[in-house]
Scaffold this active site. Structure first.
Site, PDB file in Angstrom:
ATOM      1  N   HIS A 124       0.693  -1.046  -0.109  1.00  0.00           N
ATOM      2  CA  HIS A 124      -0.200  -0.095   0.088  1.00  0.00           C
ATOM      3  C   HIS A 124       0.928   0.509   0.003  1.00  0.00           C
ATOM      4  O   HIS A 124       0.469   2.391   0.452  1.00  0.00           O
ATOM      5  CB  HIS A 124      -0.738  -0.022   1.252  1.00  0.00           C
ATOM      6  CG  HIS A 124      -2.001  -0.887   1.239  1.00  0.00           C
ATOM      7  ND1 HIS A 124      -2.918  -0.924   0.704  1.00  0.00           N
ATOM      8  CD2 HIS A 124      -1.546  -2.049   1.471  1.00  0.00           C
ATOM      9  CE1 HIS A 124      -3.673  -1.560   0.665  1.00  0.00           C
ATOM     10  NE2 HIS A 124      -3.385  -2.775   1.751  1.00  0.00           N
ATOM     11  N   LYS A 147      -8.805  13.331   4.911  1.00  0.00           N
ATOM     12  CA  LYS A 147      -8.214  12.278   4.870  1.00  0.00           C
ATOM     13  C   LYS A 147      -7.029  12.325   6.019  1.00  0.00           C
ATOM     14  O   LYS A 147      -7.209  13.954   6.704  1.00  0.00           O
ATOM     15  CB  LYS A 147      -6.936  12.468   3.578  1.00  0.00           C
ATOM     16  CG  LYS A 147      -6.629  14.127   3.484  1.00  0.00           C
ATOM     17  CD  LYS A 147      -5.896  13.724   1.666  1.00  0.00           C
ATOM     18  CE  LYS A 147      -7.212  14.244   0.438  1.00  0.00           C
ATOM     19  NZ  LYS A 147      -7.130  12.123  -0.063  1.00  0.00           N
ATOM     20  N   ARG A 148      -5.995  11.942   6.269  1.00  0.00           N
ATOM     21  CA  ARG A 148      -5.173  11.676   7.166  1.00  0.00           C
ATOM     22  C   ARG A 148      -4.057  13.031   6.696  1.00  0.00           C
ATOM     23  O   ARG A 148      -4.347  13.338   6.153  1.00  0.00           O
ATOM     24  CB  ARG A 148      -4.038  10.577   7.291  1.00  0.00           C
ATOM     25  CG  ARG A 148      -4.665   9.080   8.074  1.00  0.00           C
ATOM     26  CD  ARG A 148      -5.599   9.958   9.341  1.00  0.00           C
ATOM     27  NE  ARG A 148      -4.377  10.060  10.441  1.00  0.00           N
ATOM     28  CZ  ARG A 148      -3.899   8.971  11.450  1.00  0.00           C
ATOM     29  NH1 ARG A 148      -4.139   7.388  11.380  1.00  0.00           N
ATOM     30  NH2 ARG A 148      -2.496   9.321  12.054  1.00  0.00           N
ATOM     31  N   LYS A 207       0.493  14.544   1.500  1.00  0.00           N
ATOM     32  CA  LYS A 207      -1.120  14.652   0.797  1.00  0.00           C
ATOM     33  C   LYS A 207      -1.173  16.266   0.604  1.00  0.00           C
ATOM     34  O   LYS A 207      -2.256  17.039  -0.171  1.00  0.00           O
ATOM     35  CB  LYS A 207      -1.816  13.925   1.519  1.00  0.00           C
ATOM     36  CG  LYS A 207      -2.074  13.100   1.985  1.00  0.00           C
ATOM     37  CD  LYS A 207      -3.186  12.451   2.849  1.00  0.00           C
ATOM     38  CE  LYS A 207      -2.810  10.759   3.594  1.00  0.00           C
ATOM     39  NZ  LYS A 207      -3.644   9.942   2.485  1.00  0.00           N
ATOM     40  N   THR A 266      -8.674   6.297  -1.797  1.00  0.00           N
ATOM     41  CA  THR A 266     -10.174   6.365  -1.569  1.00  0.00           C
ATOM     42  C   THR A 266     -11.406   7.049  -1.209  1.00  0.00           C
ATOM     43  O   THR A 266     -12.362   7.022  -2.242  1.00  0.00           O
ATOM     44  CB  THR A 266     -10.707   4.730  -0.747  1.00  0.00           C
ATOM     45  OG1 THR A 266      -9.570   5.180   0.296  1.00  0.00           O
ATOM     46  CG2 THR A 266      -9.611   3.247  -1.476  1.00  0.00           C
ATOM     47  N   LYS A 296     -14.721   7.816  -3.270  1.00  0.00           N
ATOM     48  CA  LYS A 296     -16.427   7.900  -2.068  1.00  0.00           C
ATOM     49  C   LYS A 296     -17.147   9.678  -2.846  1.00  0.00           C
ATOM     50  O   LYS A 296     -18.438   9.730  -3.261  1.00  0.00           O
ATOM     51  CB  LYS A 296     -16.149   7.828  -1.418  1.00  0.00           C
ATOM     52  CG  LYS A 296     -15.941   6.617  -0.118  1.00  0.00           C
ATOM     53  CD  LYS A 296     -15.592   6.899   1.227  1.00  0.00           C
ATOM     54  CE  LYS A 296     -14.143   5.762   1.206  1.00  0.00           C
ATOM     55  NZ  LYS A 296     -13.088   5.460   2.172  1.00  0.00           N
TER      56      LYS A 296
HETATM   57  C1  26Q Z   1       3.685   0.704  10.074  1.00  0.00           C
HETATM   58  C2  26Q Z   1       4.682   0.514  11.510  1.00  0.00           C
HETATM   59  C3  26Q Z   1       4.540   0.297  12.638  1.00  0.00           C
HETATM   60  C4  26Q Z   1       3.592   1.114  12.931  1.00  0.00           C
HETATM   61  C5  26Q Z   1       2.236   1.890  11.460  1.00  0.00           C
HETATM   62  C6  26Q Z   1       2.413   1.659  10.658  1.00  0.00           C
HETATM   63  C7  26Q Z   1       1.660   1.871   9.124  1.00  0.00           C
HETATM   64  C8  26Q Z   1       0.022   1.631   9.788  1.00  0.00           C
HETATM   65  C9  26Q Z   1      -0.393   2.066   8.760  1.00  0.00           C
HETATM   66  C10 26Q Z   1       1.988   2.089   8.560  1.00  0.00           C
HETATM   67  C11 26Q Z   1       0.781   2.443   7.380  1.00  0.00           C
HETATM   68  C12 26Q Z   1      -0.427   1.772   7.268  1.00  0.00           C
HETATM   69  C13 26Q Z   1      -1.209   2.834   7.206  1.00  0.00           C
HETATM   70  C14 26Q Z   1      -1.586   2.762   5.086  1.00  0.00           C
HETATM   71  C15 26Q Z   1      -2.202   2.912   4.897  1.00  0.00           C
HETATM   72  O1  26Q Z   1      -3.498   3.435   4.920  1.00  0.00           O
HETATM   73  N1  26Q Z   1      -2.547   3.224   2.709  1.00  0.00           N
HETATM   74  C16 26Q Z   1      -3.244   3.936   2.115  1.00  0.00           C
HETATM   75  O2  26Q Z   1      -3.884   2.402   2.000  1.00  0.00           O
HETATM   76  C17 26Q Z   1      -4.948   3.265   0.940  1.00  0.00           C
HETATM   77  C18 26Q Z   1      -5.500   1.660   0.404  1.00  0.00           C
HETATM   78  O3  26Q Z   1      -4.662   1.049  -0.679  1.00  0.00           O
HETATM   79  C19 26Q Z   1      -4.191   3.890   0.092  1.00  0.00           C
HETATM   80  O4  26Q Z   1      -5.917   3.993  -0.562  1.00  0.00           O
HETATM   81  C20 26Q Z   1      -3.440   4.881   0.284  1.00  0.00           C
HETATM   82  O5  26Q Z   1      -3.001   5.272  -1.219  1.00  0.00           O
HETATM   83  C21 26Q Z   1      -2.757   4.909   1.052  1.00  0.00           C
HETATM   84  O6  26Q Z   1      -2.194   6.075   1.709  1.00  0.00           O
END
Ligand code: 26Q
Length: 798
Positions: A346, A532-533, A538, A642, A646
């Site tokens: 991702h 979004k976050r 972004k 995503t 929406k």
């Molecule tokens: C990893 C290690 C330690 C702490 C946190 C994490 C961690 C947690 C969550 C790393 C990444 C995430 C989340 C990533 C994420 O939400 N990515 C998004 O995924 C969506 C679904 O595929 C995409 O639409 C977005 O573009 C992408 O940013």
């Protein structure tokens, strides 16, 4: 079990009687909480019947199943979805109407299950919805966090985090399955006895599953999201007292890491990852053995989809079980494992690729570490034997420079590696994972993300759904039918219908914002939304700078003012608690809002709102109320997005870069129906290769932008310290890694084009209709069908 939903009278009498029995209260005196709990319980009983039947059927037939392993499931509220998918809404509404009760208010009592950060977690939730609604045999596997993603408060313009105590009143939908608990070992040492590895862990942790039903839409199917809870066993390590032990164990499923990019390696995070991966794998192996008594057939019956690298320890854990516990030889175990696991990537942000320092990893998971070492040894040996240069081998190794590279483990240990949008997969194949793609070209594939049109259109926008019903009687089951709307884009009637729907949804959002934050928005203004976050890539900051530019122009340029369509800029975003810069941007947006909203010269034309605590439920009222959807990431950085889908599905026009799935949106709707701007991904990458660009040149050459940047630190914002935004201006001028300044002019022009398009009402609503019509492609039903057919090789139940 009786069904009390046969008609409104039966339902109402049972509803009242339960309030009396359970809460010793009459309906007229009952609180929302009491009504919510009774309703939830009654709906749960209907679910129970379908759930049991689905489980029995799944148990009986000989078929292949998918297990979706994810550290995050951002489910939001379930009550509305469950009531709608079971077809109970009508009965309940009729009954409540007789008593003057508001179903919406009762639904609103349910707290969001916020067990995820953002896109990745919400994707997992949409996928479960599609799996259940299309009748695929599939389950979710995750963690039952005691605290989900923090609740955000804004105090004096700053983000403050509050714990999300979502379980405080219990959770009506979950079912504890203590009988299926498993033990997860941590720490300790490994000894080799008669050629076998024997693992002596320091501590064993109980993983107790809680199942949450996932209700399919009108098909009788109920599948499960299994969430693991960490609990103590009676064997406590000697160095801890009972209280310390209890606290220590419960921390493992204690909270969700509020970070959507990796910070430094944390022992607790790795324990969480192993905890739910190992529990899930043990559960699968146990079930498979009970049914087939033969592990060599595992890949014929099971596929494990690994959602990003967070669950990639399933690969090592499956090897451990096969080799150590079932004494299968390594080669065969490896064949089983690599034919069972599939991995989704991702992100390509380097800082988000998980790497665990060996000195942290090894003591926590000594046996798993040995197994990864062995996987790595064999992998590297294979490469060297095939004459790959040592340099390549070092680059691809799973363990190198004192770290375990989880993405490398996931790629080597899976039969499929997919990206989440066409552009993202291209970048993975040709840039980020280029050598792996050369090595295993057959593994790499694309699965463009999707969203469930049931939650994001049918349930959250009944007004639009009613219009769509006039065009197709089957769009809910086949969202590609929305295409039939294309030919309505040129009709006055449909443009008027869409206009009316939009206005109604904008009014509803404006009311909520007024009630909660006291800010008044004009529903006839353009609702320009970025939710979004909060992340630098972004580029919420670019949006904010542009608003400052607009404000300056409104104050100084009469022609500009005369030409400007009133705008309401709406933001919603949580920043990771430790992400200092992101939090500064939140403060900046709030500071801008505070200044411009009060200015009588401009506030008929320009409003800015930062909505507090943006979450799934909030999104359900925001998505339908948007005119202009801001999807403005630096090209190449957003894997897919995503939210963009929406908004599109609800008739918003996208203003965006050619990044992630925006590229596919643009292809579908055509250049006239999207507002594109900015550097392309190739241009961004070539700048990186050539040492970036000179933001100072842009600063010196763009008078209006220079003013905006100066205003960050020249006292323009009267109620904050002059230094408050110094770091923002410094970063922009010195190391503008995300090309905010370079893309600014192109973004500004894009806004001008959007402004002109909005004034041409016919063209605007035509574009809006085309966006809705083409959005069927982004249903997660399409995405899941592609996973099922091209990766999982599974079929829906009859
Ligand atoms: C990893 C290690 C330690 C702490 C946190 C994490 C961690 C947690 C969550 C790393 C990444 C995430 C989340 C990533 C994420 O939400 N990515 C998004 O995924 C969506 C679904 O595929 C995409 O639409 C977005 O573009 C992408 O940013």
């Amino acid at each position: 079990m009786s069904n009390y939903f046969t008609d409104e009278y039966t339902f109402l009498s049972e509803f009242k009687s339960r309030l009396e029995r359970r809460y010793i209260i009459e309906l007229k005196d009952a609180s929302i909480r009491q009504k919510y709990h009774v309703l939830g319980e009654m709906v749960s009983e209907v679910i129970a019947k379908n759930w049991l039947e689905t489980n029995l059927e799944l148990h009986d037939i000989d078929h292949k199943e998918v297990y979706y392993f994810s550290m995050e499931f951002l489910m939001g509220r379930l009550i509305t979805n469950n009531i709608m998918n079971l077809g109970l809404r009508d009965t309940i509404e009729k009954a409540f109407a007789m008593e003057d009760l508001d179903l919406n208010a009762i639904e609103h009592y349910e707290s969001d299950a916020g067990l995820g950060n953002g896109g990745l977690g919400r994707l997992a939730a949409c996928f479960l919805d599609s799996i259940a609604s299309m009748g695929y045999p599939g389950f979710g596997n995750g963690i039952r966090y005691r605290y989900g993603l923090f609740e955000q408060k804004i105090e004096d313009g700053y983000q403050v985090e509050k714990p999300d105590d979502w379980l405080k009143e219990g959770y009506v939908w979950e079912v504890r399955k203590e009988e299926e608990a498993v033990l997860i070992p941590f720490g300790g040492y490994v000894s080799f006895e008669d050629g076998n590895a024997v693992y002596y862990p320091d501590e064993q942790i109980h993983a107790v599953p809680y199942d949450v039903p996932v209700v399919g839409n009108h098909n009788g199917m109920v599948t499960s999201l299994r969430l693991w809870n960490a609990e103590p066993t009676d064997k406590r390590p000697p160095h801890l007292n009972a209280f310390e032990y209890d606290t220590e164990i419960r921390r493992i499923s204690g909270f969700l890491y509020p970070d959507d990019a990796t910070r430094e390696g944390k022992v607790l995070r790795i324990k969480q990852q192993y905890f739910f991966s190992a529990a899930g794998v043990q559960n699968i192996v146990r079930k498979h053995m009970a049914k087939y008594n033969d592990l060599s057939t595992l890949p014929d019956k099971i596929v494990i989809q690994i959602n990003d690298t967070h669950p990639s320890l399933v690969i090592a854990e499956l090897m451990r079980l096969l080799v150590d516990d079932y004494h299968i030889d390594w080669e065969q175990a490896w064949t089983i494992t690599t034919n069972t696991c599939a991995y989704t990537n991702h992100t390509i942000l380097a800082e988000a690729l998980e790497k665990w320092p060996v000195d942290i990893f090894e003591p926590v998971l000594p046996r798993i570490y040995q197994i990864i070492e062995e996987i790595n040894r064999r992998f590297c040996k294979g490469l060297l034997d095939s004459n790959y240069p040592q340099e390549t081998v070092t680059k691809l190794a799973i363990i190198a420079d004192g770290v375990v590279k989880m993405a490398h483990l996931a790629i080597v240990g899976s039969f499929s590696v997919n990206g989440v949008a066409a552009l993202h997969t291209d970048i993975l194949k040709n840039i980020e994972m280029r050598d792996f793609n050369t090595l295993y070209p057959e593994k790499f594939n694309n699965k463009t993300n999707g969203i469930t049109h049931r939650r994001w259109l049918l349930h959250s926008n009944p007004e639009l759904s009613a219009i769509l019903d006039m065009v197709s009687d089957n769009w809910v089951y086949d969202p590609m039918e929305l295409q039939k709307l294309v030919k309505k884009a040129t009709t006055k009637k449909y443009r008027a219908l869409i206009k009316k729907m939009k206005l109604a949804k904008k009014k509803a959002l404006a009311e909520r914002i007024y009630d909660e934050q006291g800010i008044e928005l004009d529903p006839s203004s353009i609702f320009d939304i970025q939710v979004k976050r909060l992340h630098e890539y972004k580029r919420q900051l670019m949006n904010a700078l542009h608003i400052m530019y607009v404000y300056n122009k409104l104050k100084s340029d009469a022609d500009f003012k005369a030409n400007y369509v009133p705008h309401s800029f709406i933001f919603g975003a949580k920043a990771a608690s430790g992400y200092y810069f992101a939090k500064k941007v939140i403060k900046l947006i709030n500071t801008i809002a505070h200044k411009v909203n009060q200015d009588p010269d401009t506030n008929e034309l320009l409003k800015v709102v930062f909505v507090e605590n943006y979450n799934v439920t909030y999104a359900e009222s925001i998505m339908p109320a948007c005119d202009l959807s801001e999807q403005i990431s630096t090209a190449s950085k957003e894997a897919s997005g995503t939210g963009n889908m929406k908004f599109m599905m609800n008739g918003a026009i996208t203003i965006g870069t050619l990044d992630g799935a925006n590229v596919e949106i643009a292809e579908l709707v055509g250049e006239d129906n999207i507002v594109l701007f900015g550097l392309t991904s190739d241009e961004v990458n070539s700048r990186y290769e050539n040492g970036g660009y000179q933001p100072l040149d842009v600063y010196h050459n763009h008078v209006d932008l220079r003013l905006v940047i100066d205003q960050l630190t020249n006292g323009f914002f009267e109620d904050v310290d002059k230094e408050e935004f110094r770091e923002i201006s410094d970063r922009l001028l010195q190391q503008d890694h995300y090309f905010v300044l370079e893309d600014f002019e192109s973004y500004r022009q894009a806004h001008e084009r959007a402004n002109e398009l909005y004034k041409d009402e016919e063209a605007w609503f035509k574009a809006s209709i085309i966006n809705i019509a083409k959005s069927g492609y982004f249903s997660s039903d399409r995405t899941i069908r592609q996973y099922a057919e091209e990766i999982w090789n599974i079929e829906p139940l009859k």
